[in-house]
Scaffold this motif. Sequence first.
Motif, PDB file in Angstrom:
ATOM      1  N   THR B 101      54.703  42.389 -31.887  1.00  0.00           N
ATOM      2  CA  THR B 101      53.625  42.841 -31.007  1.00  0.00           C
ATOM      3  C   THR B 101      53.017  44.106 -31.611  1.00  0.00           C
ATOM      4  OG1 THR B 101      55.099  44.243 -29.720  1.00  0.00           O
ATOM      5  CG2 THR B 101      54.853  41.973 -28.974  1.00  0.00           C
ATOM      6  N   ARG B 102      51.746  44.316 -31.312  1.00  0.00           N
ATOM      7  CA  ARG B 102      51.066  45.457 -31.939  1.00  0.00           C
ATOM      8  C   ARG B 102      51.751  46.780 -31.594  1.00  0.00           C
ATOM      9  NH1 ARG B 102      45.332  44.176 -29.695  1.00  0.00           N
ATOM     10  NH2 ARG B 102      46.710  43.281 -28.130  1.00  0.00           N
ATOM     11  N   SER B 103      52.166  46.930 -30.339  1.00  0.00           N
ATOM     12  CA  SER B 103      52.776  48.210 -29.959  1.00  0.00           C
ATOM     13  C   SER B 103      54.140  48.405 -30.637  1.00  0.00           C
ATOM     14  CB  SER B 103      52.932  48.292 -28.441  1.00  0.00           C
ATOM     15  OG  SER B 103      53.757  47.233 -27.985  1.00  0.00           O
ATOM     16  N   MET B 130      43.227  40.803 -34.825  1.00  0.00           N
ATOM     17  CA  MET B 130      43.322  42.159 -34.290  1.00  0.00           C
ATOM     18  C   MET B 130      43.311  42.217 -32.767  1.00  0.00           C
ATOM     19  SD  MET B 130      43.570  43.686 -37.143  1.00  0.00           S
ATOM     20  CE  MET B 130      43.321  45.443 -36.867  1.00  0.00           C
ATOM     21  N   ARG B 131      42.695  41.232 -32.126  1.00  0.00           N
ATOM     22  CA  ARG B 131      42.609  41.202 -30.663  1.00  0.00           C
ATOM     23  C   ARG B 131      42.754  39.751 -30.230  1.00  0.00           C
ATOM     24  NH1 ARG B 131      38.101  42.561 -32.626  1.00  0.00           N
ATOM     25  NH2 ARG B 131      37.123  40.769 -31.615  1.00  0.00           N
ATOM     26  N   PRO B 132      43.079  39.505 -28.968  1.00  0.00           N
ATOM     27  CA  PRO B 132      43.205  38.111 -28.523  1.00  0.00           C
ATOM     28  C   PRO B 132      41.956  37.275 -28.840  1.00  0.00           C
ATOM     29  CG  PRO B 132      44.099  39.590 -26.863  1.00  0.00           C
ATOM     30  CD  PRO B 132      43.512  40.467 -27.920  1.00  0.00           C
ATOM     31  N   ASP B 133      40.779  37.841 -28.585  1.00  0.00           N
ATOM     32  CA  ASP B 133      39.560  37.055 -28.812  1.00  0.00           C
ATOM     33  C   ASP B 133      39.260  36.857 -30.292  1.00  0.00           C
ATOM     34  OD1 ASP B 133      39.279  36.836 -26.138  1.00  0.00           O
ATOM     35  OD2 ASP B 133      37.725  38.386 -25.949  1.00  0.00           O
ATOM     36  N   ASP B 134      39.996  37.528 -31.132  1.00  0.00           N
ATOM     37  CA  ASP B 134      39.800  37.420 -32.575  1.00  0.00           C
ATOM     38  C   ASP B 134      40.609  36.262 -33.163  1.00  0.00           C
ATOM     39  OD1 ASP B 134      38.914  38.264 -35.126  1.00  0.00           O
ATOM     40  OD2 ASP B 134      40.729  39.469 -35.418  1.00  0.00           O
ATOM     41  N   ASP B 161      51.825  39.563 -29.391  1.00  0.00           N
ATOM     42  CA  ASP B 161      51.139  39.761 -28.101  1.00  0.00           C
ATOM     43  C   ASP B 161      49.785  39.061 -28.063  1.00  0.00           C
ATOM     44  OD1 ASP B 161      50.597  41.744 -30.070  1.00  0.00           O
ATOM     45  OD2 ASP B 161      49.501  42.899 -28.576  1.00  0.00           O
ATOM     46  N   LEU B 162      49.180  38.819 -29.210  1.00  0.00           N
ATOM     47  CA  LEU B 162      47.930  38.047 -29.202  1.00  0.00           C
ATOM     48  C   LEU B 162      48.216  36.598 -28.827  1.00  0.00           C
ATOM     49  CD1 LEU B 162      45.922  39.319 -32.281  1.00  0.00           C
ATOM     50  CD2 LEU B 162      46.324  40.382 -30.079  1.00  0.00           C
ATOM     51  N   SER B 165      48.569  36.566 -24.962  1.00  0.00           N
ATOM     52  CA  SER B 165      47.451  37.081 -24.164  1.00  0.00           C
ATOM     53  C   SER B 165      46.424  35.990 -23.913  1.00  0.00           C
ATOM     54  CB  SER B 165      46.770  38.235 -24.907  1.00  0.00           C
ATOM     55  OG  SER B 165      47.672  39.280 -25.123  1.00  0.00           O
ATOM     56  N   ALA B 167      42.913  34.490 -24.156  1.00  0.00           N
ATOM     57  CA  ALA B 167      41.928  34.643 -25.227  1.00  0.00           C
ATOM     58  C   ALA B 167      40.770  33.703 -24.990  1.00  0.00           C
ATOM     59  CB  ALA B 167      42.576  34.354 -26.576  1.00  0.00           C
TER      60      ALA B 167
END
Lengths: 522, 522
Positions: B101-103, B130-134, B161-162, B165, B167
Amino acid sequence: MTGAEILLETLVANGVEFCFMNPGTSEMHFVAALDRVHGCRGVLCLFEGVCAGAADGYARMTGKPAAILTHLGPGLGNALSNLHNARKARVPVVSIVGEHTRSHLNYDAPLSADISAFAKPVSEFVRTAMRPDDVGPAASETIAAALAAPGQVATLIIPADLSWSEAKGAGSVIAASAPQAVQVETIRSAAALLTGERTGLLLGGKSLNDRAFEAVARIAETTGVRVFMDRYAPKLPSGRGRFQPHRIPYFPEAALPLLANLEHMILVESQAPVTFFGYPNSPSYLLPEQCKVFTLAGRTEDGTGAMERLALLAAGSANVGHGAPFAGSAHAPAGVAFQESDPISAAVLGITIAGLLPENAIVSDEMISMGPQVLPYLLAAKKHDQLPVTGGSIGQGLPVALGAALACPDRKVVALEADGSGMYTPQALWTIAREQLDVVTVILANRRYRILDIEMKRTGAHGYGPRAEEMISIGRPNIDWVKLSESMGVPAVRVETPGQFAAEFRKAMETRGARLIEAVIG
Amino acid sequence: MTGAEILLETLVANGVEFCFMNPGTSEMHFVAALDRVHGCRGVLCLFEGVCAGAADGYARMTGKPAAILTHLGPGLGNALSNLHNARKARVPVVSIVGEHTRSHLNYDAPLSADISAFAKPVSEFVRTAMRPDDVGPAASETIAAALAAPGQVATLIIPADLSWSEAKGAGSVIAASAPQAVQVETIRSAAALLTGERTGLLLGGKSLNDRAFEAVARIAETTGVRVFMDRYAPKLPSGRGRFQPHRIPYFPEAALPLLANLEHMILVESQAPVTFFGYPNSPSYLLPEQCKVFTLAGRTEDGTGAMERLALLAAGSANVGHGAPFAGSAHAPAGVAFQESDPISAAVLGITIAGLLPENAIVSDEMISMGPQVLPYLLAAKKHDQLPVTGGSIGQGLPVALGAALACPDRKVVALEADGSGMYTPQALWTIAREQLDVVTVILANRRYRILDIEMKRTGAHGYGPRAEEMISIGRPNIDWVKLSESMGVPAVRVETPGQFAAEFRKAMETRGARLIEAVIG
């Protein structure tokens, strides 16, 4: 002398006793030199990951580097997973990689690849020898880097033509640097924090040893502080008669309450504890918000000496006898009786092994899902050393056992291995057989990646169906570990009841030699 | 939808049919999504190198990418060797790697490593979502990179985590780009070089196919030029009734005289030939000094179309009928008779296999030292496809066979595998058994790294003694391939005479299903 001979001489001069190798064309002169330069023994492994894990196991037991020899970038690639584990164990490893001849690098030959790029993710130091006369100095620099406290993976790349060219200048002998002593002010500051059970001491690295345990037992008794150990330490002395720090649990649900009331955590060759993975709605950092972290000894410092000095200070300090309870040593769970009709469970394994493990045994642990249930029982075994998972990359258990057995030929080595984990580097069994090592492997055969059952739920991926199930089960077909082991020359037996396991494990403990027991888990 | 579902949907939308996987915690949501998003089948492999080799074999047979799924940096590490081979085969592979996960990346957890650095040595493209929508767009970019002509290894890193999540935005569908057509001026220039046997045509990449062979046969017949093929091509159609280019020999002693009188070498999706390794006092570059190199079609161009157009031009050109001899197709050596008391030799294997191989079989070749003696006989077999060594990293033969069998379920797959080579990725047998694939593995058991005997002498490392010998022999202990194969669910048999081999190979060709034959080489 050839470059290959110079390289081998430099290794020998620096006390490198073993080279775990899987050579190819570029390394032929190094292989040939084994018959002319004595003192570093070549040990053939049929897969490079075995070489890396064996060097890790050897270094954990001796504190000294072994060499590994791999062939070009992709050969090194096969070693990366276990070099990652060695890197996280912070042990010294000298990784030698044969490269194409310098002139051949002008052409895009099939095996051409950027060896340095392969090495960097797992190697603190990467050096390519540039000329024949550079081989000796480059080898010494690599050994020095490997020995840099607390220990590192260091990589030396040798183009093939340097190996066969005449070379001068053997490398120098590197003195292993002693760890730095901790400043007295730091020890005094730590002493001021020893105010009972809201203070923890977290031991890691090389500070897991009997001298340190004696010191920390006195500190705990005098001041009531609680003593923990890094879950992913390279070596853990265990067994009855030893003070045992509490191992921080794998899952945050168990670790968080254990640490919840801490106001200070004193680190000794360790870092503030974090979870293995990140999970939804669960912290990665395991210490409570109010807890202040104080570093008594960093990774390159002498944590053992620091704790001995801290113990002296604590004995004479105002904190003594303030009435804090002694949190004390970790203890084994109570034994339970089991019948022959019971399945082989964690308790069966733990209690049986604890009862039969000989004094001074070495236990390589890659049980994964069953480890947290089995290992506490070993606190009641005779004194032994455990070699835990360090970097978390699967496939270290058997190779580490191999390296430990070569390092300590007079000690019984027991590899406790999951059936899933054992399939990443089963080739280690062949070298164990060839070298006639006293390694007993117990395969915990549950026919699943059981840890993923747990992790599947923990990550919130509930309700998986038959397609996902196929990715977790390794029981279609079942792996026949008896045949697998025998195929590589290690005698093996399958057991399905507590009595069968006890009988076979007892026999294996009482006789010397390689053996594998497939314990079918109920 | 979750990021994991978006990722799977994007793979399915782009026709990715298989994901060869060895998942861990970070990939659990992807695994769970297999039951909700259909069209991409998960195939479990017990070691990551099997995943990578299987994707290579699948891509060689279909021209399409499969996905592989590995766990963090070290999991990817285990796949690098066969990803190197896939990279050198220039086939499309979508390599998906689960990240923490990113964190969690803020902490130095045991499995933390620089995944991107692991990927780069073998991957032309590396992208981290980099993000869920990515996730969707990143997946499409990765697929596009994999499909870039002629084909690439492309890596997509997905933080856990992506995956869990919510998306939006599934990735777009990527159209595979057709190879570029070669300019007419280039074809005219090549035509002017077609002046008899001092001109060579060297075919590689995707230009090894029946259309290209027909064109090049006409060119050779008309003009007398000589036709060669890249030794390390991804796929080679072979067998009687096909025009066969001459394969450039492995060793320079054989290759140099073959090429010595060339004045022009015309390259088609290939490069000027070089040796596999550099040797003392021997050139790496195999073409003679006077030979000029002309590129008819680069690796991203349509070499087949170019040769068809070149054939038309040659047929109508002034060069026709100038009396140059037709160098012609490569032919199988003459058959020899053998008796039951003879050892199993290369001739026994080659002649027997050639006689029994069914039409349209697929042959995965990792015979190494015996290959150059066995393979010429297969020119007399029924039409089949060979999947040669490409990147030279050992351990591709069994995984490539696995991937080819999934790609072509109606074709018999034969893996011709050395006993040394087979030990790098024996876990492929388990997946072959689980998937009930029609793969027949022949293990050429000579109990040695025989190629190193040869290379030891070639590199000038003469006179090696007993210690070096131990690094070349893999016969102490002998590997029992029957038990090894059966341990993973593939029925197996050992043969020691020509008649036994013929009987078992015939039976294996006549029945469907996984089977292994350990042929003890005399």
